[in-house]
Design a protein around this motif. Structure first.
Motif, PDB file in Angstrom:
ATOM      1  N   LYS A 154       0.846  -1.195   0.000  1.00 58.17           N
ATOM      2  CA  LYS A 154       0.000   0.000   0.000  1.00 58.17           C
ATOM      3  C   LYS A 154       0.883   1.247   0.000  1.00 58.17           C
ATOM      4  N   PRO A 155       0.751   2.091  -1.028  1.00 60.25           N
ATOM      5  CA  PRO A 155       1.610   3.280  -1.133  1.00 60.25           C
ATOM      6  C   PRO A 155       1.594   4.163   0.107  1.00 60.25           C
ATOM      7  N   GLU A 156       0.448   4.247   0.785  1.00 63.52           N
ATOM      8  CA  GLU A 156       0.356   5.121   1.954  1.00 63.52           C
ATOM      9  C   GLU A 156       1.216   4.639   3.129  1.00 63.52           C
ATOM     10  N   ASN A 157       1.655   3.385   3.090  1.00 63.70           N
ATOM     11  CA  ASN A 157       2.505   2.861   4.163  1.00 63.70           C
ATOM     12  C   ASN A 157       3.996   3.022   3.873  1.00 63.70           C
ATOM     13  N   ARG A 158       4.337   3.452   2.674  1.00 64.59           N
ATOM     14  CA  ARG A 158       5.744   3.667   2.336  1.00 64.59           C
ATOM     15  C   ARG A 158       6.209   4.999   2.924  1.00 64.59           C
ATOM     16  N   ILE A 159       7.471   5.047   3.261  1.00 61.13           N
ATOM     17  CA  ILE A 159       8.001   6.239   3.931  1.00 61.13           C
ATOM     18  C   ILE A 159       9.182   6.804   3.150  1.00 61.13           C
ATOM     19  N   ARG A 182      10.448   1.405   1.180  1.00 61.16           N
ATOM     20  CA  ARG A 182       9.611   1.175  -0.001  1.00 61.16           C
ATOM     21  C   ARG A 182       9.346  -0.311  -0.247  1.00 61.16           C
ATOM     22  N   ARG A 205       5.373   8.409  11.391  1.00 58.36           N
ATOM     23  CA  ARG A 205       4.795   7.988  10.126  1.00 58.36           C
ATOM     24  C   ARG A 205       4.119   6.619  10.206  1.00 58.36           C
ATOM     25  N   GLU A 248       1.413   3.783  11.761  1.00 57.63           N
ATOM     26  CA  GLU A 248       0.057   3.750  12.316  1.00 57.63           C
ATOM     27  C   GLU A 248       0.066   3.497  13.822  1.00 57.63           C
TER      28      GLU A 248
END
Length: 222
Positions: A42-47, A161, A194, A196
């Protein structure tokens, strides 16, 4: 008894400094943060995060490349902290030249790009930078370029990533151990911000010298 993160980091840094044979170059001290329970599909979990270290990078200041048109390039050339300036003609010539692009991508830590040249920079260097976990960074309109460059000289980038692991330099072996620990704590805090579940998404933390063995940062027990 639980120790604070900073106390545990100081102890781990001191131990890491002592491990391994002396080398004929100044070794970096590196931080490794292993993450858990995050879905990197999931792109939103990449930092991707650029973090200014409170005590700087020691003897290995960040190397800065500025890609800009005539006016901004002229300003960048007057700044001693800028390591290289690439103008439009040169960036255009790099398109399709994979070997030259890889060489440039490996030589600098941060690439500041005038927004009008972002497309060209992406075409010329995007693949080479991406393979090294780096990104071209647009220069915000009206920003004080000297201040931005000085900040980046003291900064590191983390890129999570493909693998649930963040790695970066946090200083050099000649720095005070507490200063290195404070740098590490700043990076760890940014990473946690960053995530959750914040620190509950951090599985383990290590520090090491460039050529040394990793030392785990242990929070339990005094």
């Amino acid at each position: 008894m639980l120790r604070t993160l900073e106390e545990a980091l100081v102890e781990a840094v001191e131990k890491a400094k002592k491990l391994g044979k002396p080398r004929n170059f100044k070794q970096s001290i590196e931080l490794i943060v292993n993450l858990r329970d995050i879905d990197l599909r999931k792109p939103e979990n990449r930092i991707y995060e650029v973090i200014e270290l409170p005590h700087g990078r020691g003897g290995k200041a960040g190397k800065i490349c500025v890609i800009a048109g005539p006016a901004l390039a002229s300003e960048a050339k007057r700044l001693p902290e800028v390591d290289r300036v690439i103008e439009r003609e040169e960036i255009e010539a790099l398109i399709g030249n994979k070997r030259a692009a890889k060489k440039i991508a490996s030589q600098y830590d941060f690439f500041l790009v005038e927004p009008a040249l972002m497309g060209l920079a992406a075409r010329a260097l995007g693949a080479a930078l991406g393979g090294r976990g780096k990104r071209p960074q647009p220069i915000p309109q009206g920003v004080n370029l000297a201040d931005l460059v000085r900040s980046l000289k003291k900064s590191v980038a983390i890129n999570v990533r493909k693998n649930p692991q963040a790695m970066c330099l946090i200083g050099t072996e000649d720095m005070d151990s507490r200063a290195i620990a404070e740098n590490a704590a700043a990076v760890i805090s940014k990473i946690a911000d960053r995530l959750e579940k914040r620190f509950r998404n951090i599985q383990s933390i290590y520090v090491k010298k460039t050529m040394g063995e990793p030392v785990e940062v242990k929070l339990e027990g005094a």
